[in-house]
Structure formats: structure tokens, C-alpha cells
Write an enzyme that holds these catalytic residues in place. Structure first.
Site, mmCIF file in Angstrom:
data_model
loop_
_atom_site.group_PDB
_atom_site.id
_atom_site.type_symbol
_atom_site.label_atom_id
_atom_site.label_comp_id
_atom_site.label_asym_id
_atom_site.label_seq_id
_atom_site.Cartn_x
_atom_site.Cartn_y
_atom_site.Cartn_z
ATOM 1 N N PRO A 2 18.666 -18.957 13.125
ATOM 2 C CA PRO A 2 19.464 -20.161 12.913
ATOM 3 C C PRO A 2 18.965 -20.946 11.699
ATOM 4 O O PRO A 2 17.773 -21.196 11.557
ATOM 5 C CB PRO A 2 19.262 -20.942 14.215
ATOM 6 N N GLU A 3 19.895 -21.312 10.815
ATOM 7 C CA GLU A 3 19.557 -22.079 9.624
ATOM 8 C C GLU A 3 20.092 -23.497 9.793
ATOM 9 O O GLU A 3 20.491 -23.886 10.890
ATOM 10 C CB GLU A 3 20.112 -21.366 8.391
ATOM 11 N N LYS A 57 14.904 -27.361 9.999
ATOM 12 C CA LYS A 57 15.442 -26.560 11.100
ATOM 13 C C LYS A 57 14.875 -26.994 12.453
ATOM 14 O O LYS A 57 14.983 -26.260 13.440
ATOM 15 C CB LYS A 57 15.144 -25.077 10.869
ATOM 16 N N ARG A 259 13.284 -9.734 2.774
ATOM 17 C CA ARG A 259 14.525 -10.294 3.320
ATOM 18 C C ARG A 259 15.722 -9.705 2.585
ATOM 19 O O ARG A 259 15.720 -9.584 1.368
ATOM 20 C CB ARG A 259 14.538 -11.828 3.190
#
Length: 269
Positions: A2-3, A57, A259
Site C-alpha cells: 500500500p502506497e 504511509k 524493484r
């Protein structure tokens, strides 16, 4: 993971059900998260919730004597339940509220966190964070100054919380596509005009995702149990080999710092 849009979506979803209500007690089924659930959370009893905020976050629940700091980790989500439904395998934390609601935390990979602090200022997980991307502080001039001497690729630099918070893998890829900037470009190579444009599109992409309830790729759910719908609008992320929605060129996938990065060879220079 989740960003910012997913965390902000969670904040907006749970806030009306928590603020003004009282935590009757916390039910911790599995406290072995990324860091152990703080002892103070186990002991919560008849504690009013004053506000629900967000920094980067992290979700921040303000209580009279301190704060609960929640991080969703790689796979966490928060739901508001109207009744005590049977807990499933990955439902680790419940906050039972005086208004009959239950805040349930689900985290299959257990990389999230539930921490307690008396004071937010100086807490180790919140220290040294850059500005919020939706704030006035984050603009083209700020980005230009920070990129001027940075000899690293712009994609991983955007994901550095010391530069700006909350712009993770999905939204870095999407923002660079919207700005027409190749992810391998050195940060220092960006012109003033490109920095202005990139700052603007980061804000626009994040706001649009928040409007759509965030991005659900696997685990994330909104507080009402629905997925985030921004996944349907992704231009490059997760679309390796598919045609660019603008020019038709196949989307390329590479890696930066382990990533995945997605981009269009034709549209991004």
C-alpha cells in the site's frame, strides 16, 4: 505494498467510525508483526479516539495519552465491521468500538506494524521524512534543488522517503510515464521545466488514485471491503509486453534496486 493513496483511502474510510467513539478494548490475535504490537495497545480500555491522521504511509490514531501508529506493510488492510464476524487466519488485530463498530486489521505477510508513542515528534519511524507530495512544499523548485546534484536514476530517487514520502513503486512508474521521463534518467539531468511537470503530475496521479480508492493488485481493500479501482487506469505498471495506451509500443519492465519498473520506450525520454 500500500502506497500513499491506499493509506489515505484507509484513513478516510475509518475516520468517521472512530473519531468521537471510544475503544472499549483491543483484541490482539497475533502480535508478531514486523515489530511486536506495543504493550500499550494490548491494555487499551475505554479510550476515546480524537483524530485519525496520516503521515507518509503511516496512519496515526490520536488518543488522549498518546498515539497508535499503524503501518500496513506489504499486504495489510483495515476494514470497518458492523458486527463481530468470525476472524480468519490473517485477521490479527481488532479494535472494538463503543458505537458497535470493529476496526479489523488483516495482514497475510505480517510486515505491518501497530506501535504506540506518547509523542509523535521524534519517533524513529517518523523522523527524517521528506515533505508530503500533496503539500505546497513539494513543487518543481523543491524537486529541482534536490535533483540538481543527484547522480542516481530518477525512479529510485522518487521512492526515497527523504525526498518525498508515499511515492512508491506504482506511482513512481505512473508519474514518470505521465511526465514523459525515462526512469533511467539521472535525477540531475532533469530540466527546470521537467521538474515542474513531474511535481505536478505526481500530485495529479496520487489525487486521481485517491478518488478511485487506491490500487488493488492483490491484497489491499478499502475499509468497506471493496477493492481500489485505480488498477483499471494504470498506464504502465504491471503491463509488461502490453501495448502502450498512447502509442502502441510494448511496455518494458526492468528493475531498479530490486524493484520492478515499467515504462514506454517511445513515450519516455
Amino acid at each position: 505494498m500500500p502506497e500513499l493513496p491506499e493509506v489515505e483511502t484507509s484513513r478516510r474510510g475509518i475516520e468517521p467510525h472512530l473519531v468521537g467513539a471510544t475503544i472499549l478494548h483491543a483484541h490482539i490475535r497475533n502480535g508478531r508483526l514486523r515489530w511486536p504490537v506495543s504493550d500499550e495497545i494490548y491494555r487499551l480500555s475505554d479510550t476515546p479516539v480524537l483524530s485519525v491522521q496520516r503521515r507518509a504511509k503511516y496512519l496515526l490514531l490520536e488518543l488522549p495519552d498518546g498515539w497508535i501508529i499503524i503501518h500496513l506493510g506489504m499486504s495489510g488492510s483495515l476494514r470497518i465491521l458492523s458486527e463481530a464476524l468470525p476472524a480468519e487466519k490473517h485477521d490479527h488485530v481488532d479494535l472494538v468500538m463503543s458505537n458497535g463498530k470493529i476496526l479489523r486489521y488483516t495482514d497475510p505477510r505480517r510486515f505491518g506494524a501497530w506501535l504506540w508513542t506518547k509523542e509523535l515528534e521524534g519517533h524513529n519511524v517518523l523522523a527524517h521524512l521528506g515533505p508530503e507530495p500533496l503539500s505546497d512544499e513539494f513543487n518543481g523548485e523543491y524537486l529541482r534543488q534536490k535533483c540538481a546534484k543527484k547522480k542516481t536514476a530518477i525512479k529510485p530517487w522518487l521512492m526515497d522517503n527523504k525526498l518525498v514520502v508515499g511515492v512508491g513503486n506504482i506511482y513512481a512508474s505512473e508519474s514518470l510515464f505521465a511526465a514523459g521521463i525515462h526512469p533511467d534518467r539521472l535525477a540531475s539531468s532533469l530540466s527546470t521545466e521537467e521538474c515542474d511537470l513531474l511535481a505536478r503530475v505526481i500530485k495529479a496521479v496520487l489525487l486521481r488514485s485517491i478518488e478511485q480508492g487506491g490500487t488493488t493488485l492483490k491484497d489491499f481493500l478499502q475499509s468497506d471491503g471493496k477493492p481500489g479501482y485505480f488498477a483499471q487506469e494504470l498506464q504502465v505498471y504491471g503491463r509488461k509486453g502490453e501495448p502502450c495506451r498512447v502509442c502502441g509500443t510494448p511496455i518494458v519492465a526492468t528493475k531498479h534496486a530490486q524493484r520492478a519498473t515499467f515504462y514506454c520506450r517511445h513515450c519516455q525520454k
